[in-house]
Design an enzyme around this catalytic site. Structure first.
Site, PDB file in Angstrom:
ATOM      1  N   LYS A  49      -2.245  11.424   0.837  1.00 46.54           N
ATOM      2  CA  LYS A  49      -3.100  10.342   1.340  1.00 46.54           C
ATOM      3  C   LYS A  49      -2.469   9.690   2.572  1.00 46.54           C
ATOM      4  O   LYS A  49      -1.296   9.333   2.570  1.00 46.54           O
ATOM      5  CB  LYS A  49      -3.289   9.299   0.231  1.00 46.54           C
ATOM      6  CG  LYS A  49      -4.262   8.211   0.598  1.00 46.54           C
ATOM      7  CD  LYS A  49      -4.963   7.704  -0.634  1.00 46.54           C
ATOM      8  CE  LYS A  49      -5.681   6.413  -0.385  1.00 46.54           C
ATOM      9  NZ  LYS A  49      -6.539   6.007  -1.501  1.00 46.54           N
ATOM     10  N   ARG A  93     -10.628  14.623  -8.448  1.00 47.43           N
ATOM     11  CA  ARG A  93      -9.359  15.382  -8.445  1.00 47.43           C
ATOM     12  C   ARG A  93      -9.680  16.850  -8.252  1.00 47.43           C
ATOM     13  O   ARG A  93     -10.736  17.306  -8.705  1.00 47.43           O
ATOM     14  CB  ARG A  93      -8.644  15.284  -9.793  1.00 47.43           C
ATOM     15  CG  ARG A  93      -8.510  13.906 -10.355  1.00 47.43           C
ATOM     16  CD  ARG A  93      -7.089  13.361 -10.203  1.00 47.43           C
ATOM     17  NE  ARG A  93      -7.110  11.917 -10.390  1.00 47.43           N
ATOM     18  CZ  ARG A  93      -7.037  11.325 -11.589  1.00 47.43           C
ATOM     19  NH1 ARG A  93      -6.908  12.063 -12.660  1.00 47.43           N
ATOM     20  NH2 ARG A  93      -7.067  10.024 -11.689  1.00 47.43           N
ATOM     21  N   ARG A 143      -8.598   0.472  -4.088  1.00 48.47           N
ATOM     22  CA  ARG A 143      -9.789   0.728  -4.913  1.00 48.47           C
ATOM     23  C   ARG A 143      -9.403   0.721  -6.385  1.00 48.47           C
ATOM     24  O   ARG A 143      -8.271   0.958  -6.739  1.00 48.47           O
ATOM     25  CB  ARG A 143     -10.400   2.086  -4.556  1.00 48.47           C
ATOM     26  CG  ARG A 143     -11.239   2.064  -3.300  1.00 48.47           C
ATOM     27  CD  ARG A 143     -11.834   3.439  -3.040  1.00 48.47           C
ATOM     28  NE  ARG A 143     -12.807   3.811  -4.052  1.00 48.47           N
ATOM     29  CZ  ARG A 143     -12.867   5.009  -4.641  1.00 48.47           C
ATOM     30  NH1 ARG A 143     -12.027   5.961  -4.325  1.00 48.47           N
ATOM     31  NH2 ARG A 143     -13.794   5.264  -5.541  1.00 48.47           N
TER      32      ARG A 143
HETATM   33  C1  BTN Z   1      -7.769   2.603  -1.445  1.00 50.15           C
HETATM   34  O1  BTN Z   1      -7.402   2.304  -2.591  1.00 50.15           O
HETATM   35  O2  BTN Z   1      -7.753   3.766  -1.056  1.00 50.15           O
HETATM   36  C2  BTN Z   1      -8.271   1.525  -0.522  1.00 50.15           C
HETATM   37  C3  BTN Z   1      -7.137   0.839   0.185  1.00 50.15           C
HETATM   38  C4  BTN Z   1      -7.579  -0.226   1.160  1.00 50.15           C
HETATM   39  C5  BTN Z   1      -6.406  -1.000   1.725  1.00 50.15           C
HETATM   40  C6  BTN Z   1      -6.817  -1.931   2.820  1.00 50.15           C
HETATM   41  S1  BTN Z   1      -5.436  -2.564   3.707  1.00 50.15           S
HETATM   42  C7  BTN Z   1      -6.478  -3.667   4.550  1.00 50.15           C
HETATM   43  C8  BTN Z   1      -7.467  -4.188   3.535  1.00 50.15           C
HETATM   44  N1  BTN Z   1      -6.922  -5.338   2.834  1.00 50.15           N
HETATM   45  C9  BTN Z   1      -6.724  -5.079   1.543  1.00 50.15           C
HETATM   46  O3  BTN Z   1      -6.258  -5.888   0.727  1.00 50.15           O
HETATM   47  N2  BTN Z   1      -7.097  -3.825   1.260  1.00 50.15           N
HETATM   48  C10 BTN Z   1      -7.620  -3.144   2.427  1.00 50.15           C
END
Ligand code: BTN
Length: 318
Positions: free
Chosen positions: A179, A313, A114
């Site tokens: 996380k 946060r 994100r």
């Molecule tokens: C975050 O930042 O919390 C979201 C992370 C999401 C990661 C997943 S892994 C599978 C899918 N492919 C990606 O490139 N991103 C999501």
């Protein structure tokens, strides 16, 4: 190289001779492949004279056949390496593949997180899963969707014994403030009409602290449970949970799942800072509303916030 990796995935010692015999190649060819494996996939391999070779830790490799057994709610397309499973789903949708379908990969070279962050995606350690969905119902079907996905991931983690896992608005999953999973939704088409959503889910599964450098506190299912997690069983469980929650969301709308979401929210009632670009809003978490927006008490007044660029946060005094 992948055949060699499958032979080594149990984490036990295998002699060069036995590996050579299984692969039909010489011991020096085995040695070359092992070096390649270690360099290309960053998987440390131990060599002990008289015993042979073994991986630093056992692996659970993805198995397309196991993932596409009868009873699976949608097809799982399995890849060894991708830039991003979300990007692959987008390419497949653009090429006309009909949803729902899921894409999983052993590793991602450009995993997306994100707010433009990168998602660390080492080989064969974690879950990189993207689901293609068609949205027929316009805005109502999108309402709270990312939070519903969070509920499905939470229920998957709990089914694997992680009873302390919980949600952090909007859709992070944490265990003891670290996380363990993240969700990235990407939209294709016109949200007011027919469109597609790519549901990207990353779960830290068997990743160990020695192998990666991540700029925030994190944990993994293996670190929490002390056992190697079968990633194929995890995917099967995740797909089943997603199907169940998505069906309820489609039939009943997000408001039917709101209470359950708040029940899984780790920061209910806590003092927090909401970061929106350069702006920082201090408040106390009241919960969420029927659209999935965060309800905060700010200076004694209730306010609702929503949007993909927001991040939450805990306040220092909590
Ligand atoms: C975050 O930042 O919390 C979201 C992370 C999401 C990661 C997943 S892994 C599978 C899918 N492919 C990606 O490139 N991103 C999501």
């Amino acid at each position: 190289m992948l055949t060699l990796l499958k032979l080594l995935q149990d984490g036990r010692f295998h002699s060069g001779q036995a590996l050579g015999a299984a692969l039909g190649v010489s011991r020096s060819a085995v040695w070359k492949q092992l070096q390649q494996l270690e360099a290309e996939l960053s998987l440390p391999i131990y060599k002990v004279r008289g015993r042979g070779y073994r991986l630093q830790s056992p692996l659970s490799l993805l198995d397309s056949e196991a993932l596409n057994k009868a009873g699976s709610p949608w097809a799982h397309r399995v890849f060894d390496s991708l830039d991003s499973t979300n990007a692959e789903v987008m390419r497949r949708l653009a090429a006309g593949e009909v949803p729902p379908f899921a894409v999983v990969a052993e590793r991602q070279t450009e995993g997306r997180g994100r707010r433009g962050r990168r998602w660390v995606s080492p080989y064969a350690q974690n879950l990189y899963y993207s689901l293609a969905l068609r949205i027929n119902g316009g805005a109502r079907q999108l309402e709270g969707l990312s939070l519903v996905i969070g509920l499905a991931v939470l229920s998957t983690l709990r089914a694997f014994g992680l009873v302390d896992a919980g949600l952090k608005w909007p859709n992070d999953l944490l265990v003891n403030n670290r996380k363990i999973a993240g969700i990235l939704l990407e939209l294709l088409g016109d949200p007011a009409d027919i469109c597609h959503v790519v549901v990207g889910i990353g779960i830290n599964v068997n990743m160990q602290s020695s192998v990666v450098d991540i700029d925030q506190p994190w944990t993994s299912m293996q670190s929490e449970s002390g056992t190697l997690i079968d990633r194929n069983a995890l995917i099967a469980q995740l797909s089943a949970c997603l199907e169940g929650y998505l069906r309820r969301h489609e039939l009943e709308g997000f408001s039917a799942l709101r209470e359950e979401w708040e029940g899984g929210h780790l920061w209910q009632g806590k003092p927090v800072s909401l970061i929106a670009g350069v702006q920082k809003i201090q408040g106390r978490v009241l919960g969420i509303d029927a659209t999935g927006a965060l309800r905060l008490s700010v200076d004694g007044e209730e306010r609702a916030y929503s949007g993909g660029e927001l991040s939450l946060r805990l306040s220092d005094d909590s």
